[in-house]
Design an enzyme around this catalytic site. Sequence first.
Site, PDB file in Angstrom:
ATOM      1  N   ASP A   1     -33.685   9.707   2.824  1.00  0.00           N
ATOM      2  CA  ASP A   1     -34.441   8.518   3.253  1.00  0.00           C
ATOM      3  C   ASP A   1     -33.891   8.016   4.581  1.00  0.00           C
ATOM      4  O   ASP A   1     -33.855   6.820   4.836  1.00  0.00           O
ATOM      5  CB  ASP A   1     -34.347   7.438   2.170  1.00  0.00           C
ATOM      6  CG  ASP A   1     -35.221   6.231   2.470  1.00  0.00           C
ATOM      7  OD1 ASP A   1     -36.176   6.370   3.260  1.00  0.00           O
ATOM      8  OD2 ASP A   1     -34.943   5.149   1.928  1.00  0.00           O
TER       9      ASP A   1
ATOM     10  N   ASP B   1     -41.352   7.694   6.264  1.00  0.00           N
ATOM     11  CA  ASP B   1     -40.429   6.892   5.460  1.00  0.00           C
ATOM     12  C   ASP B   1     -41.150   6.510   4.174  1.00  0.00           C
ATOM     13  O   ASP B   1     -41.861   5.511   4.134  1.00  0.00           O
ATOM     14  CB  ASP B   1     -40.013   5.652   6.243  1.00  0.00           C
ATOM     15  CG  ASP B   1     -39.057   4.754   5.499  1.00  0.00           C
ATOM     16  OD1 ASP B   1     -38.502   5.194   4.476  1.00  0.00           O
ATOM     17  OD2 ASP B   1     -38.875   3.601   5.924  1.00  0.00           O
TER      18      ASP B   1
ATOM     19  N   ASP C   1     -43.263   4.769  -1.894  1.00  0.00           N
ATOM     20  CA  ASP C   1     -43.980   3.676  -1.242  1.00  0.00           C
ATOM     21  C   ASP C   1     -43.718   3.638   0.253  1.00  0.00           C
ATOM     22  O   ASP C   1     -42.735   4.181   0.748  1.00  0.00           O
ATOM     23  CB  ASP C   1     -43.594   2.334  -1.869  1.00  0.00           C
ATOM     24  CG  ASP C   1     -42.132   1.967  -1.633  1.00  0.00           C
ATOM     25  OD1 ASP C   1     -41.260   2.842  -1.823  1.00  0.00           O
ATOM     26  OD2 ASP C   1     -41.855   0.816  -1.255  1.00  0.00           O
TER      27      ASP C   1
ATOM     28  N   GLU D   1     -39.252   0.960  -3.056  1.00  0.00           N
ATOM     29  CA  GLU D   1     -37.990   0.885  -2.313  1.00  0.00           C
ATOM     30  C   GLU D   1     -38.086  -0.091  -1.153  1.00  0.00           C
ATOM     31  O   GLU D   1     -37.135  -0.822  -0.863  1.00  0.00           O
ATOM     32  CB  GLU D   1     -37.620   2.281  -1.798  1.00  0.00           C
ATOM     33  CG  GLU D   1     -36.214   2.381  -1.199  1.00  0.00           C
ATOM     34  CD  GLU D   1     -36.144   2.069   0.293  1.00  0.00           C
ATOM     35  OE1 GLU D   1     -35.026   1.946   0.834  1.00  0.00           O
ATOM     36  OE2 GLU D   1     -37.214   1.930   0.927  1.00  0.00           O
ATOM     37  N   GLU D   2     -39.238  -0.131  -0.506  1.00  0.00           N
ATOM     38  CA  GLU D   2     -39.383  -0.956   0.692  1.00  0.00           C
ATOM     39  C   GLU D   2     -39.295  -2.449   0.407  1.00  0.00           C
ATOM     40  O   GLU D   2     -39.037  -3.236   1.320  1.00  0.00           O
ATOM     41  CB  GLU D   2     -40.710  -0.641   1.393  1.00  0.00           C
ATOM     42  CG  GLU D   2     -40.823   0.778   1.929  1.00  0.00           C
ATOM     43  CD  GLU D   2     -39.882   1.064   3.094  1.00  0.00           C
ATOM     44  OE1 GLU D   2     -39.119   0.166   3.474  1.00  0.00           O
ATOM     45  OE2 GLU D   2     -39.919   2.187   3.610  1.00  0.00           O
TER      46      GLU D   2
ATOM     47  N   HIS E   1     -38.341   8.002  -1.993  1.00  0.00           N
ATOM     48  CA  HIS E   1     -39.262   6.976  -2.496  1.00  0.00           C
ATOM     49  C   HIS E   1     -40.688   7.215  -2.016  1.00  0.00           C
ATOM     50  O   HIS E   1     -40.930   7.749  -0.934  1.00  0.00           O
ATOM     51  CB  HIS E   1     -38.783   5.568  -2.137  1.00  0.00           C
ATOM     52  CG  HIS E   1     -38.775   5.216  -0.676  1.00  0.00           C
ATOM     53  ND1 HIS E   1     -39.881   4.710  -0.029  1.00  0.00           N
ATOM     54  CD2 HIS E   1     -37.795   5.270   0.259  1.00  0.00           C
ATOM     55  CE1 HIS E   1     -39.586   4.458   1.226  1.00  0.00           C
ATOM     56  NE2 HIS E   1     -38.327   4.801   1.439  1.00  0.00           N
TER      57      HIS E   1
ATOM     58  N   HIS F   1     -41.728   2.055   9.982  1.00  0.00           N
ATOM     59  CA  HIS F   1     -42.312   0.751   9.651  1.00  0.00           C
ATOM     60  C   HIS F   1     -43.324   0.252  10.674  1.00  0.00           C
ATOM     61  O   HIS F   1     -43.595  -0.952  10.730  1.00  0.00           O
ATOM     62  CB  HIS F   1     -41.224  -0.320   9.443  1.00  0.00           C
ATOM     63  CG  HIS F   1     -40.364  -0.077   8.254  1.00  0.00           C
ATOM     64  ND1 HIS F   1     -39.509  -1.037   7.742  1.00  0.00           N
ATOM     65  CD2 HIS F   1     -40.195   1.008   7.469  1.00  0.00           C
ATOM     66  CE1 HIS F   1     -38.872  -0.543   6.695  1.00  0.00           C
ATOM     67  NE2 HIS F   1     -39.273   0.704   6.514  1.00  0.00           N
TER      68      HIS F   1
END
Length: 405
Positions: A196, A140, A80, A173-174, A78, A378
Site C-alpha cells: 500500500d 491506492d 476502497d 482503509e482510507e 485494501h 488521492h
Amino acid sequence: MRAYERFLNYAAIRTPSDENSDTYPSTKCQFNLAYVLAGEMKELGVQDVEVSEYCYVYGKIPATPGYENKTKIGFIAHMDTVSDFCDHDITPVLHENYDGKDLPLGTSGRTLSVKNFPHLPSLTGRTLITTDGTTVLGADDKAGIAEILTMVERLNAENIPHGPLRIAFTPDEEIGTGTANFDLEKFDAEYAYTLDGGPEGEVEYETFNACGATFEIEGFNVHPGSSKNTMINACLVGFEINSMLPGCETPRGTEGYEGFYHLTDMSGDVAHATLHYILRDHDSHSLEARKNTLRLIEKNLNEKWGAGTVTLTIKDQYRNMKEIIVDHMHLIENARLAWQTAGVTPINSVVRGGTDGCQLSFMGLPCPNLGTGGYAYHGPFEHITAEAMDKSTDMVVELVKIYAK
C-alpha cells in the site's frame, strides 16, 4: 497476466469509502470488487476463500510439501479508494513509451506536469497509466491487490516452492477503519506485509501517530444592529482558534519527521460552527504536546468568551508501527533484500500517513508496508507505470522465496 492488466480491471470498479457512514463496510459498492477478487482467487487455486459479512476477503495458500514449517507470511491490500474525485466512472488511460514531459489529462484541463511532479522524467520510456483528469485512478490500493494476485499466478506457473501463505483484502482503509473487523484468527499468519505504498523500492515501517480533533463552538446570535458586547460570532471564534496554531506546522509547510495540524473542513454560522482537524507526529510525546496545545486553546477561549463556548473532542486514530516492528527487523531486512534481488534499490521511506499495518501491528500481527509503484494518490493526478508494478510483483515473489529458505 501482468499486474497492470489486472489493475485496469479493478480500477474500473468504483469503491469509494465514506467517512460519514456508520456501517461496516462504509459503502456496499466495496462488495462488488470483493466478490470479483474472491472468484479470481479460487481460479488461482487459493483455498478457504471467503468474503466476510464485513467485506473482508480471506484466502490461504498451503505450503509446498516439505515447507509446512516455514514462517506463515501474509499479504494484504485494501479495496476502497478515497471518495474525492470518485463520483463517476473511472477510465484509466495508458500512455505507451511515455516521453517524461508534461502530459495533458484528457480534456479535463489538468496537466500532469514536471514542475509539480519532478520524478516524471525518470519514467521516460515506460507505459504510464493515468486518469482522464476527472477521477482518482485507484492505484491506492488496487495496484497492491493486482501485484499480490499476480504473485500467486507466478508461484503456480513457475512451480516456486513456498511456505504457508495468507492473503487478505480489506475495506475502508482510507477512512481509518480498515482493521475494525479484521479476523486475525481466520487470517492465521505470523507476520504480514501491506502492499500500500508509493514508488517501487519503498520499505516503510515508521508511520505517524495520529488523532482527530473537533472544535464545536456555540455562539450567541442577536441582531447585529444591537449586539454591542453581546454577540459571540461562532465563525469568528473559529478563525481565532486557527490563528492560535503555528502557521508553518501544516501539511504544506512540513516534511520528513515534522508533524502538523491540518484543518480538514469547517462549517457554521454566527450561532454555531465546527472545525475538524487531524494531528500527526512520528513522536508520540510530540503528538501529546499538540493535543495539549488544543486543550489550552479550548481553555483560554472559554475563559475569554464564557464557559461552554468551545468544546474540544479528541479521538486517537493509529500509532507509529515502529514501536512494534523494531522487535521484528527481519521483516525489513528481508524486504530490502527482496527489492535488491528484483533489481531495485530499496528506499527507506518514512510514512507521512498510516496504513492498515499500523493497527494490525498493535493487534499482534507485525505488518510493515511495501511500495506498489504509484504516485500522487488521492486525486486526479494519480499515476503508476506498468513496469513499476512488474518490479513490485517481482519483489513479492522474491520475498516469498526468502521466507521459504
